[in-house]
Each structure stands twice: as C-alpha cells, then as structure tokens.
Motif scaffolding. Structure first.
Motif, mmCIF file in Angstrom:
data_model
loop_
_atom_site.group_PDB
_atom_site.id
_atom_site.type_symbol
_atom_site.label_atom_id
_atom_site.label_comp_id
_atom_site.label_asym_id
_atom_site.label_seq_id
_atom_site.Cartn_x
_atom_site.Cartn_y
_atom_site.Cartn_z
ATOM 1 N N ARG A 10 1.070 -0.664 -0.215
ATOM 2 C CA ARG A 10 0.021 -0.284 0.017
ATOM 3 C C ARG A 10 0.666 1.127 0.281
ATOM 4 O O ARG A 10 1.789 0.903 0.953
ATOM 5 C CB ARG A 10 -0.892 -0.026 1.214
ATOM 6 C CG ARG A 10 -1.999 -0.849 0.942
ATOM 7 C CD ARG A 10 -3.186 -0.635 2.715
ATOM 8 N NE ARG A 10 -3.797 -1.995 2.670
ATOM 9 C CZ ARG A 10 -3.176 -3.026 3.173
ATOM 10 N NH1 ARG A 10 -2.196 -3.569 3.707
ATOM 11 N NH2 ARG A 10 -4.847 -4.411 2.881
ATOM 12 N N ARG A 11 0.449 2.065 -0.678
ATOM 13 C CA ARG A 11 0.824 3.524 -0.573
ATOM 14 C C ARG A 11 -0.097 4.687 -0.770
ATOM 15 O O ARG A 11 -1.433 4.371 -2.488
ATOM 16 C CB ARG A 11 2.064 3.777 -1.667
ATOM 17 C CG ARG A 11 2.562 4.791 -1.915
ATOM 18 C CD ARG A 11 3.535 5.318 -1.137
ATOM 19 N NE ARG A 11 4.512 6.387 -1.733
ATOM 20 C CZ ARG A 11 4.499 7.599 -0.979
ATOM 21 N NH1 ARG A 11 3.252 8.249 -0.993
ATOM 22 N NH2 ARG A 11 5.325 8.536 -1.757
ATOM 23 N N VAL A 15 -3.850 0.766 -3.797
ATOM 24 C CA VAL A 15 -3.050 -1.032 -3.320
ATOM 25 C C VAL A 15 -2.940 -2.111 -4.025
ATOM 26 O O VAL A 15 -4.457 -1.992 -4.807
ATOM 27 C CB VAL A 15 -4.459 -2.214 -2.613
ATOM 28 C CG1 VAL A 15 -4.627 -2.985 -1.848
ATOM 29 C CG2 VAL A 15 -5.295 -0.772 -1.431
ATOM 30 N N ALA A 77 2.895 1.385 -4.027
ATOM 31 C CA ALA A 77 2.730 0.055 -3.746
ATOM 32 C C ALA A 77 2.505 -0.932 -4.277
ATOM 33 O O ALA A 77 2.725 -2.340 -3.859
ATOM 34 C CB ALA A 77 1.171 0.333 -4.284
ATOM 35 N N ARG A 105 6.511 0.484 5.006
ATOM 36 C CA ARG A 105 5.501 1.351 4.404
ATOM 37 C C ARG A 105 5.495 2.356 4.619
ATOM 38 O O ARG A 105 5.963 2.585 5.836
ATOM 39 C CB ARG A 105 4.310 0.062 5.176
ATOM 40 C CG ARG A 105 2.833 0.611 4.193
ATOM 41 C CD ARG A 105 1.819 1.678 5.016
ATOM 42 N NE ARG A 105 0.574 2.078 4.771
ATOM 43 C CZ ARG A 105 0.332 2.725 4.067
ATOM 44 N NH1 ARG A 105 1.025 3.953 3.670
ATOM 45 N NH2 ARG A 105 -1.331 2.963 3.910
#
Length: 129
Positions: A10-11, A15, A77, A105
């Motif tokens: 994730r970023r 997703v 992501a 993350r």
C-alpha cells in the motif's frame, strides 16, 4: 506447477496485490505489460527496484492488480508488494531489501481539509481593512 506467492503493498490510497512465481521475467500490471502501464522510466525503475536489489531480474513472472490513487502511489504500492513477495519466497533476501529501505510502508497520507479553510492548511486571504 510452481508455487505462487501473493503479497500486498500500500502507498497513499493505492493498494497492490502481487502474485509471483518462478519464470522468465514477465511483469504484468492489471493485465497489461509494465511498459504499457507505467510509460515513465522513473515509475518502472521504482517498481523493479526490489528485483534489482536482490539480483532476481528475469527470474520471476509477476502479475499485479493495483487500484486507487495515481501513478506515483500505485508504483510505490507495487514496489512494496513485490518486495514482500520476494521476502516470502526467500527469507535470506531480507538484509538486501532492508538496506535499500524497500520493506518499509510509507505512512504519509493526504491531510484532510478543515472547516473554515480553503484546503488542509491554506487560510483565506487576510484583509486588514
């Protein structure tokens, strides 16, 4: 058939789910080749960084589904998802991935807009008179 490994990255609001198996090095994102999905070299290199750090370019077939956000968030992501999949495949690659900071993350998200303001922090122009 070779085993398939799945991992999530994730970023921002993106997703990505990466499915990796030993193969010839094909990378598909949302059923499109990586060159078609990320035409920019910057994003392509960002996505393939975990493979380069562990010297695994051309050894895995990777299929990724990604949704949400823009190109930068999606590439980040996908990068995290591939790094986590590589880690699941070979635990010894942890030090190489950690050294390149590919397993962390990025927690930064967009700050919400507040009432009485134009944006999250931008205020209306002040008038003395």
């Amino acid at each position: 058939m070779a085993e398939q490994i799945a991992a999530t990255g994730r970023r921002k609001t993106s997703v990505a789910r990466a499915f990796m198996k030993p193969g010839s090095g094909k990378v598909f994102i949302n059923n499109r080749p990586i060159e078609a999905y990320f035409p920019s070299d910057i994003h392509r290199n960002d996505v393939l960084k975990p493979l380069a750090a562990t010297e695994n370019i051309g050894k895995f077939d990777i299929h990724v589904t990604v949704k949400g956000g823009g190109t930068t968030g999606q590439s980040g992501a996908v990068r995290l998802a591939i790094a986590r999949a590589l880690l699941e495949f070979d635990e010894n690659s942890r030090s190489a991935l950690r050294k390149e900071d590919l397993l962390t993350r990025d927690p930064r998200m967009v700050e919400r807009k507040k009432y009485g303001r134009r944006k999250a922090r931008r205020r209306f122009q002040f008038s003395k008179r």
